[in-house]
Design a protein around this motif. Structure first.
Motif, PDB file in Angstrom:
ATOM      1  N   TYR A 142      24.694  20.353  -3.820  1.00  0.00           N
ATOM      2  CA  TYR A 142      25.623  19.222  -3.829  1.00  0.00           C
ATOM      3  C   TYR A 142      24.864  17.899  -3.880  1.00  0.00           C
ATOM      4  O   TYR A 142      25.288  16.946  -4.552  1.00  0.00           O
ATOM      5  N   ARG A 143      23.727  17.818  -3.177  1.00  0.00           N
ATOM      6  CA  ARG A 143      22.895  16.618  -3.214  1.00  0.00           C
ATOM      7  C   ARG A 143      22.414  16.343  -4.640  1.00  0.00           C
ATOM      8  O   ARG A 143      22.517  15.221  -5.151  1.00  0.00           O
ATOM      9  N   ASN A 144      21.865  17.384  -5.267  1.00  0.00           N
ATOM     10  CA  ASN A 144      21.314  17.221  -6.608  1.00  0.00           C
ATOM     11  C   ASN A 144      22.408  16.892  -7.625  1.00  0.00           C
ATOM     12  O   ASN A 144      22.211  16.056  -8.519  1.00  0.00           O
ATOM     13  N   ASN A 145      23.544  17.560  -7.493  1.00  0.00           N
ATOM     14  CA  ASN A 145      24.657  17.281  -8.407  1.00  0.00           C
ATOM     15  C   ASN A 145      25.166  15.859  -8.237  1.00  0.00           C
ATOM     16  O   ASN A 145      25.536  15.191  -9.214  1.00  0.00           O
ATOM     17  N   LEU A 146      25.208  15.375  -6.991  1.00  0.00           N
ATOM     18  CA  LEU A 146      25.630  14.004  -6.725  1.00  0.00           C
ATOM     19  C   LEU A 146      24.691  13.010  -7.398  1.00  0.00           C
ATOM     20  O   LEU A 146      25.139  12.056  -8.048  1.00  0.00           O
ATOM     21  N   ARG A 147      23.396  13.231  -7.247  1.00  0.00           N
ATOM     22  CA  ARG A 147      22.416  12.324  -7.854  1.00  0.00           C
ATOM     23  C   ARG A 147      22.597  12.267  -9.369  1.00  0.00           C
ATOM     24  O   ARG A 147      22.640  11.176  -9.959  1.00  0.00           O
ATOM     25  N   ARG A 148      22.728  13.422  -9.997  1.00  0.00           N
ATOM     26  CA  ARG A 148      22.888  13.448 -11.452  1.00  0.00           C
ATOM     27  C   ARG A 148      24.203  12.795 -11.871  1.00  0.00           C
ATOM     28  O   ARG A 148      24.263  12.073 -12.877  1.00  0.00           O
ATOM     29  N   PHE A 149      25.248  13.044 -11.105  1.00  0.00           N
ATOM     30  CA  PHE A 149      26.545  12.474 -11.448  1.00  0.00           C
ATOM     31  C   PHE A 149      26.527  10.953 -11.336  1.00  0.00           C
ATOM     32  O   PHE A 149      27.037  10.240 -12.207  1.00  0.00           O
ATOM     33  N   GLN A 150      25.924  10.430 -10.281  1.00  0.00           N
ATOM     34  CA  GLN A 150      25.880   8.980 -10.111  1.00  0.00           C
ATOM     35  C   GLN A 150      25.033   8.307 -11.183  1.00  0.00           C
ATOM     36  O   GLN A 150      25.350   7.196 -11.630  1.00  0.00           O
ATOM     37  N   ILE A 188      29.930   0.394 -20.953  1.00  0.00           N
ATOM     38  CA  ILE A 188      31.205  -0.333 -20.988  1.00  0.00           C
ATOM     39  C   ILE A 188      30.970  -1.835 -20.871  1.00  0.00           C
ATOM     40  O   ILE A 188      31.618  -2.641 -21.555  1.00  0.00           O
ATOM     41  N   THR A 189      30.052  -2.218 -20.007  1.00  0.00           N
ATOM     42  CA  THR A 189      29.733  -3.638 -19.838  1.00  0.00           C
ATOM     43  C   THR A 189      29.294  -4.257 -21.162  1.00  0.00           C
ATOM     44  O   THR A 189      29.749  -5.351 -21.535  1.00  0.00           O
ATOM     45  N   ARG A 190      28.426  -3.562 -21.885  1.00  0.00           N
ATOM     46  CA  ARG A 190      27.948  -4.081 -23.180  1.00  0.00           C
ATOM     47  C   ARG A 190      29.093  -4.168 -24.191  1.00  0.00           C
ATOM     48  O   ARG A 190      29.194  -5.144 -24.935  1.00  0.00           O
ATOM     49  N   ASP A 194      26.420   5.460 -13.779  1.00  0.00           N
ATOM     50  CA  ASP A 194      25.725   4.195 -14.048  1.00  0.00           C
ATOM     51  C   ASP A 194      25.556   3.968 -15.551  1.00  0.00           C
ATOM     52  O   ASP A 194      25.684   2.832 -16.034  1.00  0.00           O
ATOM     53  N   THR A 195      25.282   5.028 -16.279  1.00  0.00           N
ATOM     54  CA  THR A 195      25.143   4.904 -17.729  1.00  0.00           C
ATOM     55  C   THR A 195      26.469   4.507 -18.372  1.00  0.00           C
ATOM     56  O   THR A 195      26.523   3.629 -19.254  1.00  0.00           O
TER      57      THR A 195
END
Length: 312
Positions: free
Chosen positions: A182-190, A200-202, A194-195
């Motif tokens: 769950y830790r690793n999946n959270l990191r990848r998901f976040q 979207i910002t651009r 961010d990407t």
């Protein structure tokens, strides 16, 4: 490194341990194994399957399923309570739909209207085994016109990251054996979120400061994140009155409104009427789309195109 220190307010600790409701099934399974041993020699295949049984998670709306599936991975089986094409503002679960919660290990709520009005019934249907997780805790929320908290936090990437932390922490509490996953999946998901946020910002930077109209006030957080302004037509899931429509048209006439966005869960008639009077186009956007990342990118493109020239 993510540190899971879960506030007790994030979810309710139920009295029974996970899997208690399956005790009868386990007894029957053991009995079957013993019976097989006395007869044909039996097999331990069923016990291996039981050990690999995923958590049963329920969510209120489809985007929440996207989050839980990416964080839970193979360890979680996720079901959406809201039926297709239904509105969270008007939906009332049927008894048969509530009964399905009896198999839930965890319920991830996002504080949409039907959850607020039916909290007790949903919790009762889940029983003592089901954890109720408040994914909106620790999220910066605004208010709708009527003064109620705006629940549409899943339409803001940065707020989604906070939700994701709560989801990962709750899964780790319910299923500590897979906490590292769950830790690793959270990191990848976040990182993925961010990407999406950066892209979207651009895309929306050229139309920053523009105003768009939305039939349902779902896009407040999205508009605020990307320097846009949203003018809603209805509030609380109710059709606007004639007086309200006149007021909206008057407000829109003083602004450069080029698009009126509608979603599948509501009638398009009022939106078409207003769009015709202010010279705008009607565009569909679905805040409840199943594929969150694909939908967020689609929303950004549709807004950028509509606000740029109104003819696309």
């Amino acid at each position: 490194m993510f540190k899971f220190e879960v506030n007790r307010d994030l979810f309710e600790q139920r009295r029974k341990p996970r899997g208690a409701r399956k005790s009868l099934a386990l007894v029957l399974a053991v009995s079957g194994v013993l019976a097989g041993a006395c007869g044909t020699g039996g097999s331990d295949q069923s016990s291996g399957e039981d050990a690999a049984e995923p958590l049963r998670a329920f969510v209120s709306i489809p985007p929440q399923r996207y989050f839980v599936e990416h964080i839970g991975g193979e360890h979680v089986d996720t079901t959406v309570l809201l039926p297709p094409a239904a509105s969270p503002a008007l939906y009332e679960p049927k008894p048969s739909e509530l009964r399905s919660l009896s198999e839930a290990d965890v319920y991830f709520g996002v504080d949409v209207p039907f959850e607020r009005s039916m909290t007790d019934r949903i919790k009762a249907a889940g029983g003592d085994d089901m954890r109720w997780v408040r994914t909106w805790k620790n999220v910066d929320r605004g208010q709708l016109a009527g003064g109620e908290p705006d629940p549409h936090i899943w339409l803001s990437p940065q707020r989604v990251k906070t939700q994701a932390e709560t989801i990962a922490a709750a899964l780790s509490q319910v299923d500590p054996a897979h906490e590292e996953d769950y830790r690793n999946n959270l990191r990848r998901f976040q990182e993925r979120v961010d990407t999406v946020d950066a892209d979207i910002t651009r895309e929306l930077e050229p139309v920053a400061g523009s105003t768009f109209m939305s039939f349902h006030p779902a896009w407040n957080y999205f508009a605020g994140d990307y320097d846009l302004k949203m003018l809603p037509i209805e509030s609380g899931g109710k059709e606007p009155s004639a007086a309200r429509l006149r007021e909206i048209v008057e407000r829109a006439e003083n602004r450069d409104i080029r698009a009126v966005f509608v979603q599948p869960q509501f009638s398009k008639d009022d939106a078409r009427t207003i769009a015709k009077q202010v010279g705008a186009t009607v565009k569909p956007l679905d805040p409840l789309a199943r594929d969150w990342e694909k939908n967020m990118r689609h929303v950004a493109t549709e807004l950028a195109n509509a606000l740029r020239d109104g003819s696309r």
